[in-house]
Scaffold this active site. Structure first.
Site: not given
Length: 382
Positions: A58-59, A138, A192, A194, A230, A318
């Site tokens: 997400g960041t 959040n 994101s 997770h 990659t 975070c």
């Protein structure tokens, strides 16, 4: 992580380990998996496969969206609009632009943490190029009227006859709210893995076709030159499976969490005096509870819960190591002292009533004990 997600990922660590950019058979097997994952994500978001960009989370997606669109439109204007309650991934990305000469408007929110579409409309000028407002907060779980905000942005863009990109951070919304980008009216959207029982370290950035964008990460030209590097095939496969499962099970999981959420809110309000529910009472995520307790700091509450095997937070995970009061709660008008006494409880699909019973027993006793402790002046907390 959901066990079904893990099982889908495992072959791509061992047997199907190829680089998706390679032309040999092992690489093409990875490419096939990557294309399939992109199709799955696009189906949930109701967009074209080519509009999906896979990132590290997400960041990165937030930073890429805001900086990528702003720099691509730099010659037409250098004004960005966001909200004061955004995640730091958005706020700090805006600050980077600010340091480079952009003007940034940080919109206020109401007492429940919602952004007013009319305020967004009023803030747009003939220099505005990007508007970023989160779908759901959040920390306090408040849901913003993103479709209405998007409509306001598009109306204003038409009036000024200019391109204004509408971005939403939907990281917290996935698995609980509709992610149909056409209904939301957004040009860019962030996810994101997770947050919906997928792997950590993998995310999504939806970029609507035709939206001006310069990549944040350059190099090998992967992801149609929008995000080099990659591809994390195993993680991307896991994210796609997790998102598909989250979308199909959204109503059932949401209803289960909502019942537990409302019970926790009711019991805390009844059993713990001098507390404040933070966020919107109804327009909030079904898995989010956030309270402030007068006369109690958040850190000892978290430590006390942790000693009893209960994991909670005082704000964004975070920044939970910080002793600073939550910028979200300050934006709601709380004092720094009250904001430091906040507790965020996040529910999931595996939580149940017996766990809520235990939470309440531990939390009530913990707050009572902390309030009974003498202060530095030698008197008890009120």
């Amino acid at each position: 992580m959901d066990q079904r997600v893990l099982e889908a990922m495992l072959p791509y660590f061992t047997q199907l380990y190829g680089n998706a950019s390679s032309v040999h058979t092992v690489g093409q097997e990875a490419r096939y998996a990557l294309d399939g994952a992109r199709e799955r994500v696009a189906r949930v978001l109701n967009c074209r496969n080519r509009e999906i960009v896979f990132t590290s989370g997400g960041t990165e997606s937030d930073n890429a969206a805001i900086q990528g669109a702003a720099t691509a439109l730099e010659e037409t204007g250098r004004h960005v609009i966001t909200a004061s309650t955004e995640h730091h991934a958005v706020l700090h990305a805006c600050q980077v632009l600010e340091n480079r000469g952009w003007e940034v408007t940080y919109l206020p929110v109401d007492d429940f943490g919602q952004v007013d579409p009319q305020q967004v409309y009023n803030a747009i000028t003939n220099e505005t190029t990007v508007v970023s407002v989160m779908y759901a907060n959040n920390e306090i779980g408040t849901i913003n009227p993103i479709a209405d905000i998007s409509a306001a942005v598009k109306t204003r863009a038409a009036e000024f006859n200019r391109t204004i990109v509408m971005h939403t951070d939907a990281v917290q919304a996935a698995g609980y709210l509709d992610l149909d980008v056409r209904k939301l009216g957004v040009d860019m959207l962030t996810l994101s893995g997770h947050k919906f029982y997928g792997p950590k370290g993998v995310g999504v950035l939806f970029i609507r076709r035709g939206v001006p964008f310069l990549p944040l990460i350059t190099g090998g030209g992967q992801e149609r030159e929008r995000r080099s590097g990659t591809e994390n095939v195993a993680g991307i496969v896991g994210l796609a499976v997790a998102l598909e499962l989250a979308d199909s099970e959204r109503d059932a999981i949401g209803a289960r969490c909502l019942a537990l959420r409302d019970r926790i809110i009711a019991e805390i309000s009844r059993r713990i005096p001098n507390c404040v529910l933070n966020g919107h009472p109804t327009e909030r995520l079904p898995n989010n509870v956030n309270f402030s307790f007068a006369g109690v700091e958040g850190e000892p509450v978290l430590l006390g819960l942790d000693l009893q095997g209960i994991a909670a937070s005082s704000g964004s995970a975070c920044s939970s190591g910080s002793l600073e009061p939550s910028h979200v709660l300050l934006a709601l008008g709380q004092t720094a002292d009250v904001a430091r006494g906040s507790l965020r409880i996040t529910l999931g699909k595996d939580n149940n009533d017996s766990q809520v019973d235990r939470l309440m027993d531990v939390l009530v006793g913990l707050v009572d004990d902390l309030r009974a402790l003498p202060t530095l002046s030698g008197t008890a907390n009120d």
